[in-house]
Design an enzyme around this catalytic site. Structure first.
Site, mmCIF file in Angstrom:
data_model
loop_
_atom_site.group_PDB
_atom_site.id
_atom_site.type_symbol
_atom_site.label_atom_id
_atom_site.label_comp_id
_atom_site.label_asym_id
_atom_site.label_seq_id
_atom_site.Cartn_x
_atom_site.Cartn_y
_atom_site.Cartn_z
ATOM 1 N N LEU A 52 0.849 -1.195 0.000
ATOM 2 C CA LEU A 52 0.000 0.000 0.000
ATOM 3 C C LEU A 52 0.881 1.239 0.000
ATOM 4 O O LEU A 52 1.590 1.509 0.968
ATOM 5 C CB LEU A 52 -0.919 -0.013 1.224
ATOM 6 C CG LEU A 52 -1.758 -1.290 1.409
ATOM 7 C CD1 LEU A 52 -2.677 -1.149 2.621
ATOM 8 C CD2 LEU A 52 -2.561 -1.606 0.153
ATOM 9 N N ALA A 53 0.832 1.998 -1.103
ATOM 10 C CA ALA A 53 1.708 3.163 -1.243
ATOM 11 C C ALA A 53 1.011 4.314 -1.951
ATOM 12 O O ALA A 53 1.653 5.104 -2.653
ATOM 13 C CB ALA A 53 2.976 2.769 -2.008
ATOM 14 N N LYS A 69 5.766 10.759 0.311
ATOM 15 C CA LYS A 69 6.078 10.110 1.586
ATOM 16 C C LYS A 69 6.851 8.811 1.403
ATOM 17 O O LYS A 69 7.841 8.554 2.102
ATOM 18 C CB LYS A 69 4.778 9.849 2.342
ATOM 19 C CG LYS A 69 4.938 8.979 3.579
ATOM 20 C CD LYS A 69 3.580 8.758 4.222
ATOM 21 C CE LYS A 69 3.547 7.525 5.072
ATOM 22 N NZ LYS A 69 2.256 7.300 5.715
ATOM 23 N N GLY A 97 -9.608 4.262 1.760
ATOM 24 C CA GLY A 97 -9.310 3.297 2.806
ATOM 25 C C GLY A 97 -8.437 2.157 2.326
ATOM 26 O O GLY A 97 -8.261 1.932 1.127
ATOM 27 N N ASP A 110 5.041 2.229 4.152
ATOM 28 C CA ASP A 110 5.709 3.095 5.128
ATOM 29 C C ASP A 110 6.177 2.319 6.357
ATOM 30 O O ASP A 110 6.365 2.891 7.425
ATOM 31 C CB ASP A 110 4.799 4.254 5.541
ATOM 32 C CG ASP A 110 3.497 3.796 6.194
ATOM 33 O OD1 ASP A 110 3.307 2.569 6.358
ATOM 34 O OD2 ASP A 110 2.673 4.660 6.544
ATOM 35 N N ASN A 162 -2.693 -4.234 15.790
ATOM 36 C CA ASN A 162 -2.531 -4.636 14.397
ATOM 37 C C ASN A 162 -1.404 -3.813 13.772
ATOM 38 O O ASN A 162 -1.425 -2.587 13.812
ATOM 39 C CB ASN A 162 -3.850 -4.395 13.654
ATOM 40 C CG ASN A 162 -3.727 -4.639 12.167
ATOM 41 O OD1 ASN A 162 -2.894 -5.420 11.722
ATOM 42 N ND2 ASN A 162 -4.576 -3.970 11.397
ATOM 43 N N ASN A 199 4.693 8.219 9.546
ATOM 44 C CA ASN A 199 3.689 9.182 9.105
ATOM 45 C C ASN A 199 4.158 10.623 9.204
ATOM 46 O O ASN A 199 3.516 11.514 8.652
ATOM 47 C CB ASN A 199 2.403 9.008 9.918
ATOM 48 C CG ASN A 199 1.709 7.696 9.616
ATOM 49 O OD1 ASN A 199 1.479 7.374 8.454
ATOM 50 N ND2 ASN A 199 1.387 6.933 10.643
ATOM 51 N N LYS A 212 40.514 15.687 -8.387
ATOM 52 C CA LYS A 212 39.308 15.479 -9.182
ATOM 53 C C LYS A 212 39.668 14.805 -10.506
ATOM 54 O O LYS A 212 40.542 15.270 -11.233
ATOM 55 C CB LYS A 212 38.611 16.825 -9.413
ATOM 56 C CG LYS A 212 37.437 16.794 -10.386
ATOM 57 C CD LYS A 212 37.867 17.337 -11.725
ATOM 58 C CE LYS A 212 36.728 17.516 -12.674
ATOM 59 N NZ LYS A 212 37.177 17.987 -13.998
ATOM 60 N N HIS A 243 49.920 18.973 0.650
ATOM 61 C CA HIS A 243 49.131 20.055 1.234
ATOM 62 C C HIS A 243 48.808 21.162 0.237
ATOM 63 O O HIS A 243 49.580 21.470 -0.663
ATOM 64 C CB HIS A 243 49.826 20.698 2.449
ATOM 65 C CG HIS A 243 51.309 20.505 2.488
ATOM 66 N ND1 HIS A 243 51.946 19.926 3.553
ATOM 67 C CD2 HIS A 243 52.278 20.793 1.587
ATOM 68 C CE1 HIS A 243 53.244 19.865 3.315
ATOM 69 N NE2 HIS A 243 53.464 20.392 2.130
#
Length: 455
Positions: free
Chosen positions: A9-10, A23, A78, A103, A170, A228, A351, A363
């Protein structure tokens, strides 16, 4: 073995995160939380994973890619309604389906496997992953009958005074008989305080049909926490960090202060490595045996050789050899290779450079877009001038060369094998092998001239 499936569930908006980032994509230990869930589920030999997406659907799909199939929940009505969106992909399948929340990134593969095995052992149509907590406020309660059998799950807002005293909660993770799940979902109503279709109502429906419902309790509440808001995100980060660090310590890594050490999941560390406080190891970094990292060093996607020491420095997407001494305050930028028995000292930036074995940049230097040979000494204040405002150019310093302090090497340029560049020189032409190159103005001394400025 029976077929195994999973629904994640997302689809929620996650407004309490107060973030432009979806989220489910907020990272825990450097990895999006929903990715943790998928990664753990993949370890329990599933035939198919279906992720329910809604808000930010395209970004979630881009993150998970081919590891999941997707179903879209247009309206967030839901958890029961969310799972129902996977019906077209799963309704004809026989087997078991794990339902998990995107989540809850801390649930381990071992716990998913134990839930599935318990479900099979009890012959249940539905099995709930539960845990106990001293303060269950906000969680759905697991209601049992006099025979200790699961009767139903009641959400906190719908619970009466007695039900709110129940400490078994739950976790939002389930294992269902797949066909029983989708049949029961069609009987779920939204007659509740939120006006939503609750997935836990499937439990009550199955019980009324006389089906067995079991509950597998994990003793580790931390494993089940849902995220959450930013507070829960920080708590999950803390738990995951502790879990990762302890695993490395069990494997022979010395972490001086685990609370001040951050290691992402894909980092590999061999035994007898020492990590000092403030060490941050990210991405696919590999640390070989005997290395010592920190304090206050950050490495991302790097390979560090045996017995190398890195202090107060940053390195990214580079390879560092054996017995190297880096820092303090060095910066190794991407695509660099630092050879064996080398030194990259304080306030040095490298680099896209190959630094050969036994060479030193001790240095206050910038060495960019360079190929530096073996046994080269680069003096303090040396700069490879690699950029003309449009293009980058290569500087080559061959074996056994010596670069004096405060020298500028204007690329493209080559300093030949065994040659010397005098301190203070600005080199614009190639230097032959074994030559001494001096490129600076002749010094003029004017006697007593300074006294004129003192009058």
């Amino acid at each position: 073995m029976a077929n195994r499936f999973a629904v994640i569930l997302a689809a929620g908006q996650g407004t309490r995160m107060k973030s432009k980032l979806h989220k489910m994509l907020h990272p825990v230990a450097g990895r999006p939380m929903v990715q943790h869930v998928v990664d753990q589920l993949q370890q329990v030999n599933l035939n198919k994973i279906v992720t329910i997406v809604g808000f930010g659907a395209e970004k979630v799909k881009a993150q998970l890619g081919s590891s999941s199939e997707f179903a879209f929940q247009k309206e967030q009505l839901g958890t029961g309604h969310a799972v129902l969106q996977a019906e077209d992909l799963l309704k004809d399948e026989k087997g078991v389906t794990v339902v998990a929340c995107g989540d809850t990134p801390l649930i381990r593969a071992e716990t998913f496997e134990e839930l599935i095995q318990y479900h099979k052992k009890t012959g249940a149509k539905a099995s709930i992953l539960t845990t106990k907590v001293e303060n269950p406020t906000g969680y759905g309660r697991v209601v049992r009958n006099d025979q200790d059998e699961v009767e139903r799950i009641v959400e906190h807002k719908d619970a009466n005074e007695g039900e709110r005293l129940i400490q078994e909660i739950n976790t939002g993770t389930y294992c269902f008989d797949n066909q029983a799940l989708f049949a029961a979902l069609k009987e779920v109503s939204n007659d509740n305080a939120q006006g939503e279709y609750y997935l836990p109502d499937v439990i009550k429906i199955l019980r009324h049909q006389g089906d067995t419902v079991s509950a597998f309790m994990t003793p580790d509440f931390d494993e089940t926490i849902g995220i959450n808001d930013r507070i829960a995100l920080a708590e999950a980060e803390k738990i995951m960090k502790k879990r990762i660090n302890e695993q490395h310590m069990r494997n022979g890594v010395s972490i001086i202060d685990p609370e001040q050490t951050y290691i992402e999941p894909d980092v590999q560390i061999e035994s007898d490595v020492i990590l000092h406080p403030g060490t941050v190891l990210k991405g696919e970094t590999i640390i070989r045996t005997g290395a010592e990292i920190g304090p206050h060093s950050e490495l991302k996607d790097c390979e560090v050789g045996e017995d190398t020491v890195i202090r107060h420095s940053v390195a990214t997407s580079s390879k560092v050899g054996n017995r190297v001494n880096i820092g303090p305050y060095a910066h190794i930028r991407p695509e660099s290779r630092v050879g064996n028995d080398t030194k990259v000292g304080n306030f040095v930036e490298i680099k896209k450079t190959n630094l050969g074995d036994h060479s030193k940049v001790s240095h206050l230097s910038y060495i960019g877009d360079a190929d530096v040979g073996e046994r080269v000494n680069v003096g303090c204040g040396t700069i490879t001038v690699n950029y003309d405002g449009t293009n980058k150019y290569l500087t080559t310093i061959e074996d056994d060369a010596f670069i004096g302090c405060n020298s500028n090497l204007i690329a493209p340029v080559t300093v030949g094998k065994g040659s010397y560049v005098a301190a203070g020189s600005t080199i614009t032409k190639n230097v032959p092998e074994n030559a001494l190159s001096i490129a600076r103005a002749r010094q003029t001394n004017k006697e007593e001239y300074a006294s004129k400025f003192k009058k």
